[in-house]
Design an enzyme around this catalytic site. Structure first.
Site, PDB file in Angstrom:
ATOM      1  N   CYS A 147     -65.955  -8.952  11.249  1.00 42.75           N
ATOM      2  CA  CYS A 147     -64.720  -8.911  10.673  1.00 42.75           C
ATOM      3  C   CYS A 147     -64.606  -7.612   9.554  1.00 42.75           C
ATOM      4  O   CYS A 147     -63.282  -7.449   9.022  1.00 42.75           O
ATOM      5  CB  CYS A 147     -64.653 -10.359  10.035  1.00 42.75           C
ATOM      6  N   ASP A 184     -66.286  -7.848   6.479  1.00 39.52           N
ATOM      7  CA  ASP A 184     -66.648  -8.174   5.085  1.00 39.52           C
ATOM      8  C   ASP A 184     -68.103  -8.855   5.337  1.00 39.52           C
ATOM      9  O   ASP A 184     -67.835  -9.946   5.843  1.00 39.52           O
ATOM     10  CB  ASP A 184     -65.444  -8.937   4.538  1.00 39.52           C
ATOM     11  N   CYS A 216     -63.983  -3.735   2.417  1.00 41.96           N
ATOM     12  CA  CYS A 216     -63.038  -2.793   1.926  1.00 41.96           C
ATOM     13  C   CYS A 216     -62.830  -2.693   0.250  1.00 41.96           C
ATOM     14  O   CYS A 216     -63.701  -3.612  -0.264  1.00 41.96           O
ATOM     15  CB  CYS A 216     -61.516  -2.926   2.431  1.00 41.96           C
ATOM     16  N   CYS A 254     -59.026 -12.537   4.042  1.00 42.12           N
ATOM     17  CA  CYS A 254     -60.262 -11.902   4.567  1.00 42.12           C
ATOM     18  C   CYS A 254     -61.186 -11.053   3.520  1.00 42.12           C
ATOM     19  O   CYS A 254     -62.304 -11.069   3.438  1.00 42.12           O
ATOM     20  CB  CYS A 254     -59.985 -10.837   5.740  1.00 42.12           C
TER      21      CYS A 254
END
Lengths: 389, 133
Positions: B37, B39, B62, B106
């Site tokens: 995903c 993360d 991110c 997320c």
């Protein structure tokens, strides 16, 4: 800190010569090409002059084969939906490579929702379309196949001439999206055997707001936008004469300077690739040699692309990434997945596209920024265990 | 400067994250997310008398993933574990002057990682008591 802009695939500055040439069309030479008075005729002349330059730029048969649109996205929509819907009697199947621009893929998916069959052609790990799969996935019901000239995310150049032979053997129209390639490498629609070709103004250092679609004489399509019947009825809407005049001028200039500029950028690009690949667990994405001269793309293990982008921006260096976190859909780049990268690998990508502003002197600054960025983010990353400190 | 709509505070935490690293033999450890995903966050805590005396994190992800991790550690260092359990994802986002909507889900898992670390601490404590008995 001086800005080092390395994201020319996203947006390019307008060439000052182009701006000078086109500026009057925003002010005193404004006019609607559809008006019959002298100001209107002046505007019409500007559009036709631009069409001449564009015709020469891609070696089209004649000026009538060029349709101006508002963008490359619009040209892609017109090429695919316009051809498929107009030629429905020939069949209801369309095909495209897996690494096409989203405007191509979404046009095809829209046809799929309306009863068409959409076949996706896979690419190899360098991004080259598989000719065997291309051949087998096109049927006698296929109307149009879309393969890009070169890919914007990984820089890979497709063997268009060879693809054209395969596609034409089956009597299918070949649409080529040359948005990333036009202006970087020579594009010759007659020599390459292309039926429909998309490209945009801004990628030639022209103003935003203009694109063009080349339509080979004899290829039939229907409009997507309906209205006053401009552009031979294929693209209604008052022409953006500033952007169109600018696009024509930009095409002329870039064509004259292409060989020299491509060689200059290739030198910088090759050096950058050599330097950046010194960083461990760093890989080039796309084809090692068959790639656009201004293009370098990488992936770094254990770190994420949006973080790379933000961190590089702190050095006032602008790059692009195919990371999920930088996209609206939160999906990683479909291009990186299509060349076989795993999700976790696709997250850590960086794309560099050089342009006229870039110089050899910038290389040490870029290399230093990339090295420090990767080091810092790896130090933060729980995935980077071995030798993390 | 850059963005995707990040606040100044997010960028500040992204560039100068607090409490980065690993704690050897932590009293609690939590890890959430997965690399697919995009993360992954892990949080280590040292606890004395139910107070978080030290906290460290490592994050793959991110800008907002890194900033929220940093913020959670800053918020909860010196806090009672029961108080820290009450910190929510929204609290973290608020402290960072907000996150872009697509990042709320997320990339805002830091509170979850912290809660896992506290649960881990409580489990360890319970088993220690059992050992003594």
């Amino acid at each position: 800190m001086k800005r080092i802009y390395l994201d020319h695939a996203s947006s390019m500055p307008v060439d000052p010569r182009v701006l000078e040439f086109a500026k009057p069309y925003l002010t005193k030479k404004m006019g609607n090409p559809s008006s019959l008075h002298s100001v209107g005729l002046g505007a019409k002349q500007a559009v036709e002059d631009a069409r001449k330059k564009i015709t020469k730029f891609i070696n089209a048969e004649n000026e009538k084969s060029i349709i101006f649109t508002g963008s490359a996205t619009e040209a892609n929509n017109l090429a695919i939906r316009g051809t498929a819907l107009r030629n429905i009697a020939r069949g209801k199947t369309v095909t495209a490579s897996a690494i096409e621009h989203i405007s191509v893929l979404n046009s095809m998916k829209n046809l799929q929702k309306n009863g068409f069959i959409f076949n996706v052609i896979p690419v190899d790990s360098t991004g080259i379309v598989d000719p065997g799969k291309l051949d087998s996935l096109m049927t006698k019901n296929t109307v149009v196949t879309s393969i890009m000239y070169a890919n914007n995310e990984i820089g890979t150049i497709e063997p268009i001439k060879k693809i054209s032979e395969i596609v034409h053997d089956k009597g299918i129209y070949l649409h080529v999206d040359a948005t990333a390639a036009a202006g970087r490498i020579p594009v010759d629609v007659q020599n390459d055997g292309i039926d429909l070709l998309t490209f945009s103004s801004n990628d030639l250092y022209g103003p935003q707001g203009a694109g063009a679609l080349y339509i080979k004489p004899g290829v039939k399509l229907q409009p997507v936008l309906l209205g006053g019947g401009q552009e031979r009825g294929l693209r209604s809407g008052t022409e953006n004469i500033f952007a169109i005049a600018g696009m024509g001028e930009a095409a002329g200039i870039i064509q004259n300077e292409m060989t020299q500029e491509s060689n200059r950028l290739k030198k910088i690009r090759n050096k950058l690739i050599d330097e950046i690949l010194q960083i461990d667990e760093t890989y080039l994405t796309g084809h090692p040699t068959k790639r656009l001269p201004h293009h370098a793309s990488f992936r770094f293990s254990h770190i994420e692309g949006e973080s790379i982008l933000l961190n590089m921006d702190m050095y006032n260096i602008q790059i692009a990434t195919g990371s999920a976190c930088s996209s609206k859909t939160l999906e990683p780049s479909h291009v990186l997945l299509a060349i076989g990268l795993k999700h976790e690998e696709a997250h850590g990508s960086m794309v560099i596209t050089l342009g006229r502003s870039n110089t050899l002197e910038e290389i040490p600054l870029i290399t230093k920024a990339v090295t420090e960025t990767v080091q810092r983010l790896r130090k933060l990353s729980p995935l980077y265990q071995k030798g993390g400190d | 400067m850059a963005g995707v709509g990040y606040s100044k505070k997010v960028m500040e935490h992204f560039m100068n994250p607090r409490n980065v690293g690993v704690i050897e033999n932590p009293d609690g450890y939590g890890k959430v997310g997965n690399p697919i995903c995009g993360d992954v966050m892990e949080i280590f805590i040292k606890v004395k008398d139910d107070i978080i005396t030290d906290i460290k994190f490592r994050t793959f992800g991110c800008g907002s993933a890194i900033a929220t991790s940093s913020m959670v550690t800053e918020l909860t260092k010196g806090m009672h574990v029961d108080e820290a359990m009450k910190i929510t994802r929204n609290d973290v986002a608020d402290e960072l002057d907000g996150l872009p909507p697509q990042k709320m889900h997320c990339s805002n898992l830091a509170a979850d990682a912290l809660h896992d670390a506290i649960k881990d601490y409580k489990n360890k404590k319970r088993s220690k008591i059992l050992e003594v008995e």
